[in-house]
Write a protein that holds these residues in place. Structure first.
Motif, PDB file in Angstrom:
ATOM      1  N   GLN A   5      48.307  42.434  31.425  1.00  0.00           N
ATOM      2  CA  GLN A   5      46.912  42.104  31.687  1.00  0.00           C
ATOM      3  C   GLN A   5      46.131  42.116  30.375  1.00  0.00           C
ATOM      4  OE1 GLN A   5      45.076  44.483  34.723  1.00  0.00           O
ATOM      5  NE2 GLN A   5      43.044  43.597  34.425  1.00  0.00           N
ATOM      6  N   THR A  44      42.276  38.429  33.485  1.00  0.00           N
ATOM      7  CA  THR A  44      43.213  37.512  32.843  1.00  0.00           C
ATOM      8  C   THR A  44      44.539  38.206  32.598  1.00  0.00           C
ATOM      9  OG1 THR A  44      42.391  38.112  30.636  1.00  0.00           O
ATOM     10  CG2 THR A  44      41.397  36.175  31.690  1.00  0.00           C
ATOM     11  N   LYS A  96      49.402  26.026  35.180  1.00  0.00           N
ATOM     12  CA  LYS A  96      49.270  27.102  36.164  1.00  0.00           C
ATOM     13  C   LYS A  96      50.627  27.760  36.383  1.00  0.00           C
ATOM     14  CE  LYS A  96      49.403  23.543  39.788  1.00  0.00           C
ATOM     15  NZ  LYS A  96      48.629  22.910  40.887  1.00  0.00           N
ATOM     16  N   ALA A 104      47.693  32.273  38.386  1.00  0.00           N
ATOM     17  CA  ALA A 104      46.804  32.104  37.242  1.00  0.00           C
ATOM     18  C   ALA A 104      46.756  30.654  36.788  1.00  0.00           C
ATOM     19  CB  ALA A 104      47.264  32.994  36.086  1.00  0.00           C
ATOM     20  N   GLY A 109      46.325  33.311  31.193  1.00  0.00           N
ATOM     21  CA  GLY A 109      45.813  32.680  32.391  1.00  0.00           C
ATOM     22  C   GLY A 109      44.707  33.476  33.071  1.00  0.00           C
ATOM     23  N   LYS A 110      43.768  32.773  33.658  1.00  0.00           N
ATOM     24  CA  LYS A 110      42.732  33.401  34.466  1.00  0.00           C
ATOM     25  C   LYS A 110      43.285  33.581  35.882  1.00  0.00           C
ATOM     26  CE  LYS A 110      38.040  32.771  36.298  1.00  0.00           C
ATOM     27  NZ  LYS A 110      36.849  31.878  36.333  1.00  0.00           N
ATOM     28  N   ILE A 111      43.265  34.799  36.385  1.00  0.00           N
ATOM     29  CA  ILE A 111      43.801  35.068  37.712  1.00  0.00           C
ATOM     30  C   ILE A 111      42.866  34.488  38.769  1.00  0.00           C
ATOM     31  CG2 ILE A 111      44.443  36.859  39.374  1.00  0.00           C
ATOM     32  CD1 ILE A 111      45.158  38.653  37.001  1.00  0.00           C
TER      33      ILE A 111
END
Length: 228
Positions: A34, A41, A61, A115, A131-133
């Motif tokens: 994380q 993210t 993704k 993500a 990646g943005k969760i």
């Protein structure tokens, strides 16, 4: 330099999956961490030679399935030592399609995250995808997540050559009987431990293994093993 020090860093065992059109692929990854909590993210490190890398770069993704300690070596070998270029890894496992359209494993999975890539870092042989969760859930809170240490010490697993933690070493064992190493994936068959996941009891000599027994990690037959 004692590279064994790198083995002391804590990792987990995850399956990172992605898509390319209607095609799906996934692979074992241990470098997942994380980055921030707000917004949430996460980052994964993927070898550039892997098909999953190609899929993530195309679709932007990915999903992360957190694997439990109960996962057998056959399952780990499917996603860790098989190539998606010649094996449909999702043909023999249970999975669901996430909100992003990326597959999420249901077998031996205790939590999952999805993500969308917001950044990436070129690290030579690997790319770190940040990646943005966009979604996550707990699927089984009764089992413990498999750690990298558990995978090595309890399961007897090895890191594939494309893993960021791969370190070439010689197989070691405290067994009084001769051990045998798979020349494909470096799995070591120890007669004193047997292969419980596949019904081989501890104390079973290599010569007494059934003719159709195969490496529990990569599926290689007995002819692909060498004595240590």
């Amino acid at each position: 330099m004692n590279s064994v020090a790198l083995h002391k860093i804590s990792y987990g065992i995850y399956v990172v999956s992605s898509v390319n059109g209607k095609n799906m692929n996934g692979q074992i990854a241990n470098t997942v961490f994380q980055i921030t909590s707000e917004p949430p993210t996460i980052a994964v490190s993927i070898n550039k030679l892997n098909l999953t890398h190609e899929f993530i770069q195309t679709s932007r993704k990915y999903s992360i399935s957190v694997i439990s300690e109960s996962a057998p070596m056959t399952f780990l070998g499917l996603f860790g030592f098989k190539s998606g270029r010649n094996t449909d890894k999702f043909a023999s496992v249970k999975y669901k399609t996430g909100t992003t359209g990326v597959p999420i494993l249901l077998d031996y999975t205790i939590a999952c995250l999805e993500a969308e890539v917001i950044n990436e870092l070129d690290c030579g042989t690997h790319t770190i995808f940040i990646g943005k969760i966009v979604d996550c859930d707990v699927m089984n809170d009764k089992e413990e997540p498999m750690t990298y240490s558990y995978y090595h010490k309890v399961k007897g697993g090895k890191a594939p050559k494309t893993a960021p933690t791969y370190v070439k070493d010689e197989p070691k064992s405290d067994s009084k009987q001769a051990t045998y190493t798979c020349v494909v994936c470096n799995y070591v068959y120890d007669p004193e431990k047997g292969d419980p996941d596949n019904g081989i009891k501890p104390g079973t000599a290599f010569e007494d293994l059934p003719d159709d027994w195969t490496c529990p990690v990569c599926g290689a037959d007995k002819s692909q093993f060498k004595i240590n």
